[in-house]
Design a protein around this motif. Structure first.
Motif, PDB file in Angstrom:
ATOM      1  N   SER A   1      41.738  22.799  40.443  1.00 52.28           N
ATOM      2  CA  SER A   1      41.302  22.573  39.345  1.00 52.28           C
ATOM      3  C   SER A   1      40.264  23.703  38.932  1.00 52.28           C
ATOM      4  CB  SER A   1      40.345  21.242  39.434  1.00 52.28           C
ATOM      5  OG  SER A   1      39.625  21.091  38.347  1.00 52.28           O
ATOM      6  N   PHE A   2      40.329  23.912  37.442  1.00 51.72           N
ATOM      7  CA  PHE A   2      39.331  24.802  36.839  1.00 51.72           C
ATOM      8  C   PHE A   2      37.827  24.317  37.230  1.00 51.72           C
ATOM      9  CE2 PHE A   2      42.598  26.873  34.404  1.00 51.72           C
ATOM     10  CZ  PHE A   2      42.158  28.039  34.573  1.00 51.72           C
ATOM     11  N   ASP A   3      37.653  22.696  37.445  1.00 46.32           N
ATOM     12  CA  ASP A   3      36.322  22.267  37.468  1.00 46.32           C
ATOM     13  C   ASP A   3      35.934  22.531  39.113  1.00 46.32           C
ATOM     14  OD1 ASP A   3      34.244  20.673  36.992  1.00 46.32           O
ATOM     15  OD2 ASP A   3      35.073  18.829  37.363  1.00 46.32           O
ATOM     16  N   SER A   4      35.518  23.619  39.412  1.00 42.71           N
ATOM     17  CA  SER A   4      35.186  24.195  40.795  1.00 42.71           C
ATOM     18  C   SER A   4      34.577  25.452  40.675  1.00 42.71           C
ATOM     19  CB  SER A   4      36.593  24.106  41.780  1.00 42.71           C
ATOM     20  OG  SER A   4      37.477  25.298  41.324  1.00 42.71           O
ATOM     21  N   ALA A   5      33.758  25.609  42.049  1.00 40.17           N
ATOM     22  CA  ALA A   5      33.130  27.177  41.916  1.00 40.17           C
ATOM     23  C   ALA A   5      34.464  28.110  41.663  1.00 40.17           C
ATOM     24  CB  ALA A   5      32.533  27.144  43.333  1.00 40.17           C
ATOM     25  N   LEU A   6      35.352  28.038  42.269  1.00 39.16           N
ATOM     26  CA  LEU A   6      36.466  28.973  42.158  1.00 39.16           C
ATOM     27  C   LEU A   6      37.095  29.102  40.596  1.00 39.16           C
ATOM     28  CD1 LEU A   6      38.713  30.821  43.009  1.00 39.16           C
ATOM     29  CD2 LEU A   6      40.106  28.979  43.542  1.00 39.16           C
ATOM     30  N   GLY A   7      36.963  27.807  39.934  1.00 39.63           N
ATOM     31  CA  GLY A   7      37.452  28.020  38.565  1.00 39.63           C
ATOM     32  C   GLY A   7      36.297  28.782  37.649  1.00 39.63           C
ATOM     33  N   LEU A   8      35.115  28.480  38.022  1.00 32.12           N
ATOM     34  CA  LEU A   8      34.141  29.195  37.250  1.00 32.12           C
ATOM     35  C   LEU A   8      34.418  30.588  37.424  1.00 32.12           C
ATOM     36  CD1 LEU A   8      30.867  27.044  38.038  1.00 32.12           C
ATOM     37  CD2 LEU A   8      32.052  27.176  35.898  1.00 32.12           C
ATOM     38  N   ALA A   9      34.494  30.962  38.744  1.00 38.15           N
ATOM     39  CA  ALA A   9      34.819  32.322  39.162  1.00 38.15           C
ATOM     40  C   ALA A   9      35.908  33.147  38.297  1.00 38.15           C
ATOM     41  CB  ALA A   9      34.787  32.758  40.413  1.00 38.15           C
ATOM     42  N   VAL A  10      36.868  32.428  37.942  1.00 42.38           N
ATOM     43  CA  VAL A  10      38.286  32.800  37.311  1.00 42.38           C
ATOM     44  C   VAL A  10      37.641  33.135  35.932  1.00 42.38           C
ATOM     45  CG1 VAL A  10      40.434  32.264  36.509  1.00 42.38           C
ATOM     46  CG2 VAL A  10      39.948  31.866  38.924  1.00 42.38           C
ATOM     47  N   ARG A  11      37.080  32.166  35.364  1.00 38.95           N
ATOM     48  CA  ARG A  11      36.517  32.156  33.838  1.00 38.95           C
ATOM     49  C   ARG A  11      35.490  33.131  33.833  1.00 38.95           C
ATOM     50  NH1 ARG A  11      34.581  26.674  32.565  1.00 38.95           N
ATOM     51  NH2 ARG A  11      34.033  27.720  30.420  1.00 38.95           N
ATOM     52  N   ARG A  12      34.778  33.655  34.607  1.00 36.89           N
ATOM     53  CA  ARG A  12      33.567  34.431  34.481  1.00 36.89           C
ATOM     54  C   ARG A  12      34.177  35.813  34.667  1.00 36.89           C
ATOM     55  NH1 ARG A  12      31.501  38.447  33.992  1.00 36.89           N
ATOM     56  NH2 ARG A  12      29.563  38.914  34.173  1.00 36.89           N
ATOM     57  N   TRP A  13      34.858  36.198  35.849  1.00 39.39           N
ATOM     58  CA  TRP A  13      35.065  37.378  36.321  1.00 39.39           C
ATOM     59  C   TRP A  13      36.548  37.824  35.809  1.00 39.39           C
ATOM     60  CZ3 TRP A  13      31.031  39.847  37.096  1.00 39.39           C
ATOM     61  CH2 TRP A  13      29.929  39.114  37.848  1.00 39.39           C
ATOM     62  N   CYS A  14      37.541  37.071  36.031  1.00 41.58           N
ATOM     63  CA  CYS A  14      38.795  37.478  35.800  1.00 41.58           C
ATOM     64  C   CYS A  14      39.125  37.633  34.084  1.00 41.58           C
ATOM     65  CB  CYS A  14      39.826  36.344  36.129  1.00 41.58           C
ATOM     66  SG  CYS A  14      39.997  36.365  37.930  1.00 41.58           S
ATOM     67  N   ALA A  15      38.401  36.873  33.260  1.00 43.77           N
ATOM     68  CA  ALA A  15      38.393  36.647  31.892  1.00 43.77           C
ATOM     69  C   ALA A  15      38.418  38.280  31.323  1.00 43.77           C
ATOM     70  CB  ALA A  15      37.872  35.818  31.102  1.00 43.77           C
ATOM     71  N   PRO A  16      37.360  38.986  31.607  1.00 42.31           N
ATOM     72  CA  PRO A  16      37.208  40.328  30.997  1.00 42.31           C
ATOM     73  C   PRO A  16      38.471  41.169  31.286  1.00 42.31           C
ATOM     74  CG  PRO A  16      35.053  39.574  31.937  1.00 42.31           C
ATOM     75  CD  PRO A  16      36.105  38.676  32.219  1.00 42.31           C
ATOM     76  N   VAL A  17      39.105  41.067  32.456  1.00 37.03           N
ATOM     77  CA  VAL A  17      40.114  41.784  32.919  1.00 37.03           C
ATOM     78  C   VAL A  17      41.352  41.771  31.951  1.00 37.03           C
ATOM     79  CG1 VAL A  17      41.744  42.747  34.687  1.00 37.03           C
ATOM     80  CG2 VAL A  17      39.165  41.766  35.310  1.00 37.03           C
ATOM     81  N   LEU A  18      41.497  40.375  31.440  1.00 33.98           N
ATOM     82  CA  LEU A  18      42.485  40.052  30.428  1.00 33.98           C
ATOM     83  C   LEU A  18      42.119  40.377  28.938  1.00 33.98           C
ATOM     84  CD1 LEU A  18      43.888  36.939  32.297  1.00 33.98           C
ATOM     85  CD2 LEU A  18      44.323  39.442  32.615  1.00 33.98           C
ATOM     86  N   ASP A  19      40.877  41.048  28.880  1.00 36.72           N
ATOM     87  CA  ASP A  19      40.368  41.461  27.380  1.00 36.72           C
ATOM     88  C   ASP A  19      39.565  40.024  26.807  1.00 36.72           C
ATOM     89  OD1 ASP A  19      41.428  43.940  27.590  1.00 36.72           O
ATOM     90  OD2 ASP A  19      43.378  43.131  27.079  1.00 36.72           O
ATOM     91  N   LEU A  20      39.086  39.141  27.522  1.00 33.59           N
ATOM     92  CA  LEU A  20      38.582  38.236  26.972  1.00 33.59           C
ATOM     93  C   LEU A  20      37.013  38.006  27.279  1.00 33.59           C
ATOM     94  CD1 LEU A  20      40.875  34.998  28.488  1.00 33.59           C
ATOM     95  CD2 LEU A  20      40.743  35.952  25.999  1.00 33.59           C
ATOM     96  N   GLU A  21      36.108  37.178  26.574  1.00 40.38           N
ATOM     97  CA  GLU A  21      34.771  37.160  26.965  1.00 40.38           C
ATOM     98  C   GLU A  21      34.550  36.447  28.336  1.00 40.38           C
ATOM     99  OE1 GLU A  21      32.317  38.555  25.164  1.00 40.38           O
ATOM    100  OE2 GLU A  21      33.823  39.600  23.972  1.00 40.38           O
ATOM    101  N   PRO A  22      33.626  36.988  28.849  1.00 38.76           N
ATOM    102  CA  PRO A  22      33.313  36.002  30.162  1.00 38.76           C
ATOM    103  C   PRO A  22      33.096  34.483  29.782  1.00 38.76           C
ATOM    104  CG  PRO A  22      32.037  38.105  30.089  1.00 38.76           C
ATOM    105  CD  PRO A  22      32.756  37.934  28.589  1.00 38.76           C
ATOM    106  N   HIS A  23      33.555  33.644  30.641  1.00 44.27           N
ATOM    107  CA  HIS A  23      33.391  32.143  30.518  1.00 44.27           C
ATOM    108  C   HIS A  23      34.426  31.854  29.574  1.00 44.27           C
ATOM    109  CE1 HIS A  23      29.865  32.829  33.053  1.00 44.27           C
ATOM    110  NE2 HIS A  23      29.359  33.364  32.123  1.00 44.27           N
ATOM    111  N   ALA A  24      35.565  32.362  29.126  1.00 43.66           N
ATOM    112  CA  ALA A  24      36.525  31.957  28.164  1.00 43.66           C
ATOM    113  C   ALA A  24      36.969  30.592  28.901  1.00 43.66           C
ATOM    114  CB  ALA A  24      37.728  32.872  28.373  1.00 43.66           C
TER     115      ALA A  24
END
Length: 360
Positions: free
Chosen positions: A37-60
């Motif tokens: 689930s995105f509803d986890s520490a790992l899900g939060l990390a994806v949204r915070r750190w991976c999003a900018p690599v894909l040209d998104l704002e952090p926490h997308a």
């Protein structure tokens, strides 16, 4: 941070899914159980750190993140994330998640093979049959594979637990249904891996600690390997304990007690997210600095390979900044520690690693 820009050797990881994923397919790979689930520490990390690599704002938000992932396609997404890790050497467990060629096509750096013992044995048994007592065939096949490998791995923790019987003598017969689970055969196979590892200078990796629902966690405590470690202390075999959580302090003790034992935190780091520094601190309470290695244990999602790297850098960097501020360590010693864990210890332990001509 001291960890910024440091080249990494990811000494244990897996391939990625070469396909676009919908939300259920993506979230299934965000956890070790049947439902991530995105509803986890790992899900939060994806949204915070991976999003900018894909040209998104952090926490997308998850829907925006997955829409952008689909827009780029799996190959572009994978290429961006893997190449943003700063990893220059990947040691790939080819027994689960795909082979070297597929991974090398989307990753920077040298890709080498870790041979999974159980996968190789099952392949041989499927070819020759159990009626032939195929132990010589398994040994022959393993000796052939290790000539082009940098290490061996066992998942005996999943199959019967780390308190497997230790024997150099193969059992009278072997049974194989969907997979190899017979403790006597597995004990012989792990012993064979240790002997061949010592002969060829190849470390033997053990899955320890948490994993998916096939695992009985109490049987994956690395302390169950104590007798095995005593028996192999002078064999020339290096033993590497993978992942380790929640037994990372137990693993650190074993590395403290046995010179030939090493460990990493693997998939623990991306899964605990912001707590990475705390888990690293608990491990380094006792583990010798020369025994620690870096790995992501990334599988399926390139996000896991990337988060393994970025959260390791942040976690260790924060910990060392704290130690420097409290005059626990000098800046020079801290830099040496980072280089050792990031790459140097792996270069020393995986003696058979050789760069291809393209990377010389």
């Amino acid at each position: 941070m001291l960890t910024d820009g440091i080249a990494l050797t990811d000494h244990h990881c897996h391939g990625v899914v070469a396909a676009d994923l919908d939300r259920p397919g993506f979230e299934r790979l965000l956890g070790e159980g049947q439902r991530g689930s995105f509803d986890s520490a790992l899900g939060l990390a994806v949204r915070r750190w991976c999003a900018p690599v894909l040209d998104l704002e952090p926490h997308a938000d998850p829907e925006r993140y997955l829409a952008r992932r689909a827009e780029l396609g799996w190959r572009e997404t994978t290429t961006r994330l893997l190449r943003a890790t700063g990893v220059t050497r990947w040691f790939l467990d080819t027994g689960f998640g795909g082979g070297r060629a597929e991974f090398a096509a989307v990753a920077d750096g040298e890709v080498s093979e870790i041979v999974r013992l159980e996968h190789l044995a099952e392949q041989v048994i499927a070819e020759v049959g159990v009626e032939t007592t195929p132990f010589e065939d398994i040994e022959t096949a393993l000796r052939g594979r290790v000539r082009n490998a940098v290490g061996l791995k066992t998942i005996v923790a999943y199959r019967c637990g780390l308190d497997f019987p230790r024997t150099d003598t193969p059992p009278d017969e072997v049974t194989l249904e969907r997979r190899l689970t017979d403790p006597a055969t597995l004990g012989w196979l792990v012993g064979l891996g240790a002997r061949i590892g010592g002969e060829f200078g190849l470390p033997l990796q053990f899955h320890t600690g948490f994993g998916d629902t096939d695992l009985r966690l109490r049987h994956a405590d690395p302390l169950l390997l104590t007798d095995f470690l005593r028996a192999t202390a002078d064999s020339g075999t290096s033993v590497v304990l993978l992942h380790c959580w929640p037994f990372h302090r137990n693993a650190a003790y074993l590395a403290h007690a046995f010179d030939h034992v090493h460990l990493d935190l693997g998939l623990t780091i991306p899964y605990v997210g912001q707590r990475a520094a705390a888990v690293l601190a608990e491990t380094l309470e006792l583990a010798p600095f020369g025994s620690m290695l870096y790995s992501s244990d990334g599988y399926g999602l390139p996000e896991l390979h990337y988060l393994g790297a970025v959260l390791w850098r942040r976690g260790l960097g924060r910990l060392l900044d704290e130690w420097i501020a409290e005059d626990v360590i000098t800046s020079g010693d801290a830099e040496a520690l980072v280089i050792a864990i990031a790459d140097g210890n792996a270069a020393r332990i995986y003696r058979n690693w050789r760069p291809s001509s393209a990377h010389r």
